[in-house]
Design an enzyme around this catalytic site. Structure first.
Site, PDB file in Angstrom:
ATOM      1  N   ASP A  38      -8.115  -5.169  -0.334  1.00  0.00           N
ATOM      2  CA  ASP A  38      -8.500  -6.006  -1.270  1.00  0.00           C
ATOM      3  C   ASP A  38      -8.385  -7.417  -1.167  1.00  0.00           C
ATOM      4  O   ASP A  38      -8.634  -8.372  -2.007  1.00  0.00           O
ATOM      5  CB  ASP A  38      -7.931  -5.646  -2.818  1.00  0.00           C
ATOM      6  CG  ASP A  38      -8.364  -4.247  -3.046  1.00  0.00           C
ATOM      7  OD1 ASP A  38      -7.655  -3.329  -3.086  1.00  0.00           O
ATOM      8  OD2 ASP A  38      -9.650  -3.894  -2.995  1.00  0.00           O
ATOM      9  N   HIS A  78       0.759  -1.225  -0.009  1.00  0.00           N
ATOM     10  CA  HIS A  78      -0.055   0.103   0.075  1.00  0.00           C
ATOM     11  C   HIS A  78       0.864   1.189   0.345  1.00  0.00           C
ATOM     12  O   HIS A  78       2.025   1.279   0.675  1.00  0.00           O
ATOM     13  CB  HIS A  78      -0.591  -0.070   1.244  1.00  0.00           C
ATOM     14  CG  HIS A  78      -2.093   1.047   1.158  1.00  0.00           C
ATOM     15  ND1 HIS A  78      -2.052   2.227   1.371  1.00  0.00           N
ATOM     16  CD2 HIS A  78      -3.340   0.855   0.661  1.00  0.00           C
ATOM     17  CE1 HIS A  78      -3.175   3.097   1.160  1.00  0.00           C
ATOM     18  NE2 HIS A  78      -4.027   2.121   0.986  1.00  0.00           N
TER      19      HIS A  78
HETATM   20  C1  SDX Z   1      -5.996   0.242  -2.963  1.00  0.00           C
HETATM   21  O1  SDX Z   1      -4.388   4.574  -2.067  1.00  0.00           O
HETATM   22  C2  SDX Z   1      -5.252   3.820  -1.464  1.00  0.00           C
HETATM   23  O2  SDX Z   1      -5.657   4.417  -0.378  1.00  0.00           O
HETATM   24  C3  SDX Z   1      -5.856   2.789  -2.164  1.00  0.00           C
HETATM   25  C4  SDX Z   1      -6.950   1.794  -1.557  1.00  0.00           C
HETATM   26  C5  SDX Z   1      -8.262   2.718  -1.141  1.00  0.00           C
HETATM   27  O3  SDX Z   1      -8.766   2.421  -0.309  1.00  0.00           O
HETATM   28  O4  SDX Z   1      -8.475   3.665  -1.969  1.00  0.00           O
HETATM   29  O5  SDX Z   1      -6.398   1.398  -0.327  1.00  0.00           O
HETATM   30  C6  SDX Z   1      -7.405   0.886  -2.458  1.00  0.00           C
HETATM   31  O6  SDX Z   1      -5.765   0.480  -4.002  1.00  0.00           O
HETATM   32  C7  SDX Z   1      -5.310  -0.844  -2.311  1.00  0.00           C
HETATM   33  C8  SDX Z   1      -4.193  -1.468  -3.408  1.00  0.00           C
HETATM   34  C9  SDX Z   1      -4.532  -2.519  -4.306  1.00  0.00           C
HETATM   35  N1  SDX Z   1      -3.454  -2.740  -5.297  1.00  0.00           N
HETATM   36  C10 SDX Z   1      -2.822  -3.891  -5.129  1.00  0.00           C
HETATM   37  O7  SDX Z   1      -3.139  -4.846  -4.145  1.00  0.00           O
HETATM   38  C11 SDX Z   1      -1.919  -4.297  -6.053  1.00  0.00           C
HETATM   39  C12 SDX Z   1      -0.642  -4.693  -5.415  1.00  0.00           C
HETATM   40  N2  SDX Z   1       0.069  -3.795  -4.711  1.00  0.00           N
HETATM   41  C13 SDX Z   1       1.270  -3.190  -5.420  1.00  0.00           C
HETATM   42  O8  SDX Z   1       1.074  -2.915  -6.830  1.00  0.00           O
HETATM   43  C14 SDX Z   1       1.607  -1.799  -4.681  1.00  0.00           C
HETATM   44  O9  SDX Z   1       2.128  -2.297  -3.396  1.00  0.00           O
HETATM   45  C15 SDX Z   1       0.657  -0.522  -4.693  1.00  0.00           C
HETATM   46  C16 SDX Z   1       0.202  -0.174  -5.988  1.00  0.00           C
HETATM   47  C17 SDX Z   1      -0.430  -0.771  -3.692  1.00  0.00           C
HETATM   48  C18 SDX Z   1       1.503   0.692  -3.870  1.00  0.00           C
HETATM   49  O10 SDX Z   1       2.610   0.822  -4.723  1.00  0.00           O
HETATM   50  P1  SDX Z   1       3.877   1.892  -4.338  1.00  0.00           P
HETATM   51  O11 SDX Z   1       3.390   2.463  -3.248  1.00  0.00           O
HETATM   52  O12 SDX Z   1       4.064   2.823  -5.691  1.00  0.00           O
HETATM   53  O13 SDX Z   1       4.888   1.254  -4.005  1.00  0.00           O
HETATM   54  P2  SDX Z   1       6.058   0.466  -5.119  1.00  0.00           P
HETATM   55  O14 SDX Z   1       5.358  -0.185  -6.208  1.00  0.00           O
HETATM   56  O15 SDX Z   1       7.005   1.683  -5.391  1.00  0.00           O
HETATM   57  O16 SDX Z   1       6.760  -0.832  -4.233  1.00  0.00           O
HETATM   58  C19 SDX Z   1       7.948  -0.394  -3.272  1.00  0.00           C
HETATM   59  C20 SDX Z   1       8.350  -1.844  -3.484  1.00  0.00           C
HETATM   60  C21 SDX Z   1       9.118  -2.255  -4.863  1.00  0.00           C
HETATM   61  O17 SDX Z   1       9.947  -3.090  -4.694  1.00  0.00           O
HETATM   62  P3  SDX Z   1      11.793  -2.538  -5.157  1.00  0.00           P
HETATM   63  O18 SDX Z   1      11.624  -1.590  -6.342  1.00  0.00           O
HETATM   64  O19 SDX Z   1      11.949  -1.603  -3.618  1.00  0.00           O
HETATM   65  O20 SDX Z   1      12.506  -3.516  -5.069  1.00  0.00           O
HETATM   66  O21 SDX Z   1       7.758  -3.223  -3.071  1.00  0.00           O
HETATM   67  C22 SDX Z   1       7.467  -3.805  -4.079  1.00  0.00           C
HETATM   68  C23 SDX Z   1       7.840  -3.015  -5.233  1.00  0.00           C
HETATM   69  O22 SDX Z   1       8.262  -4.251  -6.346  1.00  0.00           O
HETATM   70  N3  SDX Z   1       6.028  -4.265  -4.164  1.00  0.00           N
HETATM   71  C24 SDX Z   1       5.455  -5.695  -4.193  1.00  0.00           C
HETATM   72  C25 SDX Z   1       4.297  -5.487  -4.009  1.00  0.00           C
HETATM   73  N4  SDX Z   1       3.984  -4.037  -3.729  1.00  0.00           N
HETATM   74  C26 SDX Z   1       5.092  -3.410  -3.670  1.00  0.00           C
HETATM   75  N5  SDX Z   1       6.346  -6.619  -4.508  1.00  0.00           N
HETATM   76  C27 SDX Z   1       5.503  -7.689  -4.778  1.00  0.00           C
HETATM   77  N6  SDX Z   1       4.158  -7.728  -4.620  1.00  0.00           N
HETATM   78  C28 SDX Z   1       3.469  -6.735  -4.210  1.00  0.00           C
HETATM   79  N7  SDX Z   1       1.979  -6.695  -4.116  1.00  0.00           N
END
Ligand code: SDX
Length: 432
Positions: free
Chosen positions: A365, A308
């Site tokens: 989710d 998140h």
């Molecule tokens: C919602 O914003 C809100 O409030 C949203 C929400 C709401 O109520 O409105 O809470 C609802 O959208 C919840 C999120 C639902 N999405 C998912 O579950 C999709 C999977 N999650 C990721 O795609 C990610 O965690 C996000 C999109 C939710 C957040 O992405 P960020 O903040 O841009 O973080 P990032 O992509 O920069 O990740 C940081 C690190 C990275 O690794 P490094 O580059 O440091 O090596 O964490 C890793 C990412 O690769 N990472 C994950 C991961 N999420 C982040 N690795 C594996 N699996 C994951 N799910």
């Protein structure tokens, strides 16, 4: 405003920038004068650390897993309220008293029907149309059937009629789109049912098989909708505010928010989680394979439902939903293998340093789809359920943006240009 300032040292000059302090103690550097003073803008792709507005609707503490709507803890609201009570709180700023709640309940019944001409729209979507594209289209077209009243025109004052119509009709549109997709006769809203019972009845009642409204399902749906009702400046809410800031009316602004929510990185994740769990289940529960793919820096695959932008601990909503999932499935005596898969995946992730070091926990989710399945809601409607829940939050933010002179300016971010500086024009005959 705080009485402290931040100093920016640039080209031998020192610029003093004010510090803005929130009511909960967080502080922000107010950079609005930086361009005028120094000729510099700021750069923050994805708005990772940029406050777009001041807002008093929802408070998140991502490090401590705190979520409050208008100052009330989400745990208290989820335990003690019905959804439209919380919708009223988000939109009006106060929990309704008995009379206000009864009036709001009456409005949900009064405005539940949609114009009969709108029902013909459903006949012209392809059979496999996504419920989210239907919802976005139908919501935008409400504007043409129900001209929105301005704040002063509304007989009840404020946005009462306009918002009540939207809250009630979007629920009808969602249920009708499901019935149409199944080729089943529409079930109209009833005057004797409350908000959630009416939705379940419109979804599942059939002339040949009357639907028995179970209090357990009604209670679970109220809780799920409350938990999704708002989440400060997330992608879809920021979209509603940005679109609205151009002077766009409420219904089309909400239609834009629905489209933003659809994304698998945002509200569409609740569908993607079920697809992921089904894939792991079908793949002999090869957890290591999927966890390995998610950890591979060269593989874009992610474990959806984890991580998140704000929460760096367990999403408080996921905690409540996980407990409710166990409760519902045991009371219904349902054993869903996907719940076992989800729990095993969470268990393994929580022991894995890749996820621990990145503060990746289940988000809202991760478990929600399993309850929707237990209710009989089809997977392709899970994000529609998220939209039904988030609607009062979107309305509250659209309204707050319009009522605040500062944040009602048209939203228009700047950029860092990295293209070709300038080149002479070449007529077509001399190119290539
Ligand atoms: C919602 O914003 C809100 O409030 C949203 C929400 C709401 O109520 O409105 O809470 C609802 O959208 C919840 C999120 C639902 N999405 C998912 O579950 C999709 C999977 N999650 C990721 O795609 C990610 O965690 C996000 C999109 C939710 C957040 O992405 P960020 O903040 O841009 O973080 P990032 O992509 O920069 O990740 C940081 C690190 C990275 O690794 P490094 O580059 O440091 O090596 O964490 C890793 C990412 O690769 N990472 C994950 C991961 N999420 C982040 N690795 C594996 N699996 C994951 N799910």
């Amino acid at each position: 405003m705080s009485n402290q300032t931040a100093q920016v040292h640039l080209d031998g000059q020192i610029y003093e920038l004010p510090i803005v302090e929130s009511t909960t103690g967080e502080r922000a550097i107010d950079i609005r004068s930086l361009l005028r003073l120094s000729g510099h803008t700021t750069y923050d792709s994805g708005f990772m650390n940029t406050a777009s507005c001041e807002s008093g609707i929802t408070y998140l503490d991502g490090n401590n897993g705190i979520l409050r709507y208008r100052g009330y803890d989400i745990e208290d609201l989820a335990e003690n309220c019905v959804f439209i009570e919380v919708a009223y709180l988000l939109i009006n700023g106060e929990l309704p008293d008995h009379e206000e709640l009864e009036k709001f309940k009456y409005d949900m019944i009064r405005y539940a029907l949609i114009h009969e001409d709108m029902i013909h729209f459903f006949d012209h979507f392809p059979p496999n149309a996504s419920p989210m594209s239907i919802l976005s289209t139908m919501t935008g077209s409400l504007h043409d059937f129900y001209p929105e009243m301005d704040l002063e025109e509304d007989p009840y004052g404020g946005m009462t009629t306009t918002t009540a119509r939207l809250l009630s009709k979007i629920r009808t549109i969602a249920a009708f789109s499901y019935k149409k997709s199944m080729g089943l006769p529409l079930v109209y809203p009833r005057a004797d049912l409350n908000y959630c019972s009416n939705f379940l009845n419109m979804m599942f009642d059939r002339p040949n098989m009357p639907y028995k409204i179970e209090p357990l399902m009604v209670s679970a749906l109220n809780k799920l909708l409350i938990l999704h009702a708002d989440h400060e400046q997330n992608c879809s809410t920021s979209t509603v505010r940005l679109v609205g800031s151009a002077g766009v009316r409420l219904y089309p602004s909400i239609s834009a928010g629905i489209s933003a929510l659809w994304g698998p990185l945002h509200g569409g994740a609740n569908v993607a989680v079920i697809r992921m769990l089904e894939l792991i289940y079908a793949d002999d529960c090869d957890f290591d394979k999927y966890i390995g793919m998610a950890k591979d820096p060269d593989n874009p695959y992610r474990l959806t439902g984890f991580g998140h932008r704000v929460y760096k601990t367990y999403d408080p909503r996921a905690k409540i939903i996980k407990a409710a999932t166990h409760d519902i499935l045991s009371q219904l005596n349902i054993s869903d293998p996907l719940l076992d898969i989800a729990q095993e995946l969470e268990y393994r992730v929580q022991k894995d340093d890749y996820f621990i070091s990145r503060n990746l926990y289940p988000n809202v989710d991760f478990y929600s789809g399993i309850i929707y399945r237990a209710m009989g809601i089809p997977t392709n409607m899970f994000t529609v359920m998220f939209a039904l829940g988030r609607l009062p939050g979107w309305i509250a933010h659209w309204q707050e943006m319009h009522m605040d002179k500062e944040s009602s300016r048209i939203g228009r971010p700047r950029q860092v240009y990295n293209g070709i500086v300038k080149r002479p024009f070449v007529p077509v005959g001399q190119r290539g």
